[in-house]
Write an enzyme that holds these catalytic residues in place. Structure first.
Site, PDB file in Angstrom:
ATOM      1  N   ARG A 152      -0.112   4.568   2.980  1.00  0.00           N
ATOM      2  CA  ARG A 152      -0.009   4.295   4.415  1.00  0.00           C
ATOM      3  C   ARG A 152       0.244   5.498   5.310  1.00  0.00           C
ATOM      4  NH1 ARG A 152       4.205  -0.447   4.734  1.00  0.00           N
ATOM      5  NH2 ARG A 152       4.642  -0.105   2.518  1.00  0.00           N
ATOM      6  N   CYS A 199       0.821  -1.218   0.000  1.00  0.00           N
ATOM      7  CA  CYS A 199       0.000   0.000   0.000  1.00  0.00           C
ATOM      8  C   CYS A 199       0.849   1.259   0.000  1.00  0.00           C
ATOM      9  CB  CYS A 199      -0.939  -0.004   1.209  1.00  0.00           C
ATOM     10  SG  CYS A 199      -1.938   1.490   1.316  1.00  0.00           S
ATOM     11  N   TRP A 207      -9.288   5.743  -0.226  1.00  0.00           N
ATOM     12  CA  TRP A 207      -9.811   6.319  -1.468  1.00  0.00           C
ATOM     13  C   TRP A 207      -8.927   5.822  -2.597  1.00  0.00           C
ATOM     14  CZ3 TRP A 207      -8.416   9.403   2.762  1.00  0.00           C
ATOM     15  CH2 TRP A 207      -7.094   9.867   2.749  1.00  0.00           C
ATOM     16  N   GLU A 263      -5.212   3.205 -10.416  1.00  0.00           N
ATOM     17  CA  GLU A 263      -5.889   1.914 -10.193  1.00  0.00           C
ATOM     18  C   GLU A 263      -7.035   1.754 -11.183  1.00  0.00           C
ATOM     19  OE1 GLU A 263      -6.391   2.776  -5.687  1.00  0.00           O
ATOM     20  OE2 GLU A 263      -6.221   0.597  -5.862  1.00  0.00           O
TER      21      GLU A 263
HETATM   22  N1  ARG Z   1      -6.907  -1.826  -6.921  1.00  0.00           N
HETATM   23  C1  ARG Z   1      -8.238  -2.054  -6.457  1.00  0.00           C
HETATM   24  C2  ARG Z   1      -9.244  -1.501  -7.479  1.00  0.00           C
HETATM   25  O1  ARG Z   1      -8.835  -0.906  -8.421  1.00  0.00           O
HETATM   26  C3  ARG Z   1      -8.496  -1.413  -5.110  1.00  0.00           C
HETATM   27  C4  ARG Z   1      -7.521  -1.763  -4.002  1.00  0.00           C
HETATM   28  C5  ARG Z   1      -7.544  -0.800  -2.841  1.00  0.00           C
HETATM   29  N2  ARG Z   1      -7.234   0.524  -3.254  1.00  0.00           N
HETATM   30  C6  ARG Z   1      -7.234   1.615  -2.455  1.00  0.00           C
HETATM   31  N3  ARG Z   1      -6.965   2.771  -2.986  1.00  0.00           N
HETATM   32  N4  ARG Z   1      -7.461   1.515  -1.167  1.00  0.00           N
HETATM   33  O2  ARG Z   1     -10.428  -1.587  -7.332  1.00  0.00           O
END
Ligand code: ARG
Length: 390
Positions: free
Chosen positions: A70, A67, A238, A243
């Site tokens: 953090r 992560c 968030w 991602e």
């Molecule tokens: N990578 C995952 C997604 O795209 C989410 C994982 C957690 N991500 C976060 N920013 N807490 O759905």
């Protein structure tokens, strides 16, 4: 070493660390240790206090090697749902989690914890990978929706769910207690916040009718604190833009949108060396960040997130804690070498408290169903049985 002995050691290590970090007195720590040891000796288990649970969950985030977010570990809000018994109650708490964490777009990092796995027969599992995710359907014209959700979507369908068949159908919650049949609960539409994507300079991007949900709430990991395992402990932060823009919507095995974005940008895609994928990728990521901002939904870009991670490293160092990390996950998938993380080395050692992967419950369940088909066919006569074999 006996199971009790192992639990005792883990518990003691955690209580000392937790109480030390929280600035509790030597005396209070020893008093609590005596109590924990006695309970483990008498019952083979112990229970965390609310403070231990809260701080333990926060440390688990701090220890999450993959992560990048953090820096904010101490802001995690922990909701204690250990007393909930039934599937309905648990699904209700999950819906509350979604609403509370979403907070109109001003996302709050939250973890809801259900009872720990002390007696296997009553173990709580959430079969969803994330509380909010889009369905994926195999059709004659290929997959519609999120290809990563195909297996879980078919389980939901077997449990009686019918999606609308769009590319962005929000899947229902599926809760399972012990070896009972899983129960399915549709999420009320109005609590799921979503963001339609547009681009500040490319009007054509909105025509792709892309969207994503506001809050990623990971729900399939086991939270381990002081030797206790919480098999249902969904948590969220968030999004970091990449991602969505560089993985969920871009991966060939996911929504595979780069060719379409390139085409609306009028790029020449006849040769890889024109770097049309890279150009499309950047603009798709611009669209994600722009749209979340425009809709008032918290999101972070990868440069800012990487800088925040550097601050986290510095703060951990000042507090005399060694930091662990998984470089392959910490570097962002877009322009990794422009972030300081790329140029550093991290020790990928697992320390507890932490979050762990566990078996994929929907796959285990499917297997069980396939092996006991006849039994299930008979169980259809049981009134109220949520499972409808087909
Ligand atoms: N990578 C995952 C997604 O795209 C989410 C994982 C957690 N991500 C976060 N920013 N807490 O759905």
């Amino acid at each position: 070493m006996s199971r009790h002995q192992a639990l005792l050691e883990e518990a003691e290590r955690f209580i000392r660390m937790c109480y030390g970090e929280l600035g509790r007195s030597e005396e209070e720590t020893e008093r609590r240790l005596v109590e924990v040891k006695r309970t483990i000796a008498e019952q083979g288990r112990y229970e965390h206090t609310e403070d231990e649970l809260r701080h333990g969950a926060r440390i688990a985030w701090r220890n999450s090697n993959r992560c990048i977010g953090r820096l904010f570990w101490e802001t995690l809000e922990v909701r204690d749902a250990r007393s909930l018994e039934t599937e309905e109650e648990i699904a209700g708490a999950l819906v509350d989690h979604i609403a509370y964490a979403t907070n109109g777009g001003k996302i709050r990092p939250v973890l809801t914890v259900f009872r720990p796995a002390v007696d296997a027969g009553r173990q709580v599992r959430i079969l969803n990978n994330q509380l909010i995710r889009y369905a994926g359907y195999e059709t004659g014209r290929g997959i519609v929706g999120d290809p990563d959700s195909v297996a879980f979507t078919s389980l939901c369908t077997r449990l009686g769910w019918r999606g609308e068949g769009t590319a962005f159908d929000v899947l229902p919650l599926v809760v399972r207690i012990g070896d009972r049949a899983p129960r399915m609960f549709p999420i009320p539409r109005d609590i799921v916040m979503e963001v339609p994507l547009s681009h500040p300079e490319l009007p054509g991007l909105a025509d792709l009718r892309l969207q994503w949900y506001a809050v990623p709430i990971v729900s399939n990991m086991r939270l381990e604190i002081g030797g206790l395992s919480y098999t249902a402990a969904p948590f969220n932060g968030w999004y970091m833009g990449t991602e969505i823009g560089a993985r969920n919507l871009a991966d060939e095995r996911r929504y595979d949108m780069l060719p379409r974005v390139a085409s609306l940008m009028g790029l020449d895609t006849s040769r890889e060396s024109y770097l049309w994928r890279d150009k499309a990728l950047v603009e798709l990521n611009v669209a994600v960040l722009h749209s979340y901002k425009e809709h008032g939904v918290m999101i972070v870009d990868h440069h800012t997130a990487a800088r925040q991670f550097t601050r986290f490293e510095e703060r951990e160092q000042r507090n005399d804690r060694s930091i662990t990390g998984d470089w392959t996950w910490l570097i962002p998938p877009v322009s990794p070498a422009t972030t300081p993380i790329f140029h550093k080395h991290y020790e990928d050692r697992t320390v507890t408290p932490n979050f762990f992967y566990q078996d994929r419950p929907h796959e285990a369940f499917e297997k069980a169903v396939n092996e006991r088909e006849i039994e299930l066919a008979e169980s259809i006569v049981v009134p109220g049985c949520p499972f409808t074999p087909q």
